[in-house]
Scaffold this motif. Sequence first.
Motif, PDB file in Angstrom:
ATOM      1  N   LYS A 121       0.777  -1.001   0.068  1.00 11.21           N
ATOM      2  CA  LYS A 121       0.174   0.016   0.104  1.00 11.21           C
ATOM      3  C   LYS A 121       0.878   1.252   0.032  1.00 11.21           C
ATOM      4  O   LYS A 121       1.740   1.496   0.756  1.00 11.21           O
ATOM      5  N   ARG A 122       0.692   2.166  -1.155  1.00 11.00           N
ATOM      6  CA  ARG A 122       1.653   3.257  -1.214  1.00 11.00           C
ATOM      7  C   ARG A 122       1.392   4.070   0.045  1.00 11.00           C
ATOM      8  O   ARG A 122       2.339   4.693   0.384  1.00 11.00           O
ATOM      9  N   SER A 123       0.120   4.194   0.461  1.00  7.93           N
ATOM     10  CA  SER A 123       0.007   4.990   1.725  1.00  7.93           C
ATOM     11  C   SER A 123       0.745   4.845   2.992  1.00  7.93           C
ATOM     12  O   SER A 123       1.168   5.579   3.821  1.00  7.93           O
ATOM     13  N   GLN A 124       1.107   3.374   3.373  1.00  6.38           N
ATOM     14  CA  GLN A 124       2.022   3.133   4.136  1.00  6.38           C
ATOM     15  C   GLN A 124       3.325   3.712   4.200  1.00  6.38           C
ATOM     16  O   GLN A 124       4.197   3.772   5.270  1.00  6.38           O
ATOM     17  N   PHE A 125       3.805   4.110   3.056  1.00  3.87           N
ATOM     18  CA  PHE A 125       5.203   4.554   2.952  1.00  3.87           C
ATOM     19  C   PHE A 125       5.112   6.195   2.673  1.00  3.87           C
ATOM     20  O   PHE A 125       6.131   6.697   2.087  1.00  3.87           O
ATOM     21  N   ASP A 126       3.857   6.811   2.714  1.00  2.00           N
ATOM     22  CA  ASP A 126       3.705   8.363   2.350  1.00  2.00           C
ATOM     23  C   ASP A 126       4.201   8.476   0.925  1.00  2.00           C
ATOM     24  O   ASP A 126       4.839   9.680   0.535  1.00  2.00           O
ATOM     25  N   ILE A 127       3.834   7.600   0.075  1.00  9.07           N
ATOM     26  CA  ILE A 127       3.985   7.744  -1.397  1.00  9.07           C
ATOM     27  C   ILE A 127       2.884   8.285  -2.166  1.00  9.07           C
ATOM     28  O   ILE A 127       1.696   7.624  -2.124  1.00  9.07           O
ATOM     29  N   GLY A 128       2.558   9.412  -2.367  1.00  6.62           N
ATOM     30  CA  GLY A 128       1.708  10.209  -3.082  1.00  6.62           C
ATOM     31  C   GLY A 128       0.810  10.956  -2.043  1.00  6.62           C
ATOM     32  O   GLY A 128       0.100  10.804  -1.289  1.00  6.62           O
ATOM     33  N   LEU A 129       1.451  12.259  -1.642  1.00  5.56           N
ATOM     34  CA  LEU A 129       0.932  13.218  -0.780  1.00  5.56           C
ATOM     35  C   LEU A 129       0.323  14.290  -1.436  1.00  5.56           C
ATOM     36  O   LEU A 129       0.244  14.374  -2.563  1.00  5.56           O
ATOM     37  N   GLY A 130      -0.317  15.181  -0.887  1.00  9.88           N
ATOM     38  CA  GLY A 130      -0.870  16.422  -1.146  1.00  9.88           C
ATOM     39  C   GLY A 130      -2.161  15.877  -2.015  1.00  9.88           C
ATOM     40  O   GLY A 130      -2.851  15.044  -1.757  1.00  9.88           O
ATOM     41  N   GLU A 131      -2.452  16.401  -3.290  1.00 11.14           N
ATOM     42  CA  GLU A 131      -3.346  15.887  -4.013  1.00 11.14           C
ATOM     43  C   GLU A 131      -3.263  14.553  -4.638  1.00 11.14           C
ATOM     44  O   GLU A 131      -4.417  13.814  -4.894  1.00 11.14           O
ATOM     45  N   TRP A 132      -2.323  13.725  -4.159  1.00 10.58           N
ATOM     46  CA  TRP A 132      -2.249  12.409  -4.757  1.00 10.58           C
ATOM     47  C   TRP A 132      -2.432  11.373  -3.880  1.00 10.58           C
ATOM     48  O   TRP A 132      -2.311  10.321  -3.895  1.00 10.58           O
TER      49      TRP A 132
END
Length: 186
Positions: A154-165
């Motif tokens: 899960k990309r969210s577990q690694f803070d990949i895609g912040l802000g609008e992403w």
Amino acid sequence: MNRFFRRSILTASVAASLFAGVAHAQVDLSKSKVTATSKQMNVPVDGTFKKFTAQLDFDPAKPAAGSAKLSIDTASYDLGDESYNQQVRGKDWFNTAQFPNATFVSSAIAPAGGNQFKVSGTLTIKGKSENVTVPVTVTQQGATQTFDGTLPIKRSQFDIGLGEWKDTSVVADEVLIKFHLVDARK
């Protein structure tokens, strides 16, 4: 930002995790490949990491004695378009200036039947670490071993895609890290 770019960013996240894979001896980089597949608006997007290193030790007869340590250069992520590659290197995605490498360090390798193994260890991307288990298929042909697998993260577990992403309705949270690693023994 356009759909292709969003998919590319997610793919970059997956590719970083893919280095959590397993390998044996020295990896032949000319024959090995690590990709990350993400989905943007439900359309798969693949990216490839062009630079990585591996320190590997694996004997299928003694898997518990094996180990793997991999490091991937996150700035080497290639989506096929330099403008997308530059965006992936930015703070909202890989933040390569602050976090130039994603790493995997194994803690255990266990047989899973036949030529299948489960490799457990710590995956670190963007300073965030998660314990993961990677299913790996080991194929031997002569003196050469290949290691193939897919690790969903899960990309969210690694803070990949912040802000609008950060919104996962456009770029899915799940990324598949796929690897094909070939040992370099002669």
